[in-house]
Write a protein that holds these residues in place. Sequence first.
Motif: not given
Length: 131
Positions: A14-17, A70, A87-90, A93
């Motif tokens: 989480p939070g990665d791109s 995002r 961006n800012d993957l959750k 996603d």
Amino acid sequence: QVQLVESGGGLVQPGDSLRLSCATSGFTFPYYSIAWFRQAPGEEREGISCISSGKYPGAVTYYAESVKGRFTISRDDPKSTVYLQMNDLKPADTAVYFCAVRQIGSQCPETGPDYYGMDYWGEGTLVTVSS
């Protein structure tokens, strides 16, 4: 033969791109809109982004509310490739991501890309967002 090949998926936290690519061939790429969809296990395929052809006035992009702010869609017409910068993957996603095109279509619907209106699909690339 129309071909679309996605790449760039993977396992991230989480939070990665991630940056997905959709390499296409077999049609005059610059004149067509391109869409991104995603499908999580047990869920319907969701249209999340679309970019219209830049060969006509009024070029637009579309983002589903779930990804707006995002994700960024872009295209490289000389390379016949469309990208999806995520961006800012959750965890939400997490899905298989597909690119798709319509036989006839240079624009993006205001309500987002229509699953049933797409004629050609890539095989998908898996994005997993997990700790």
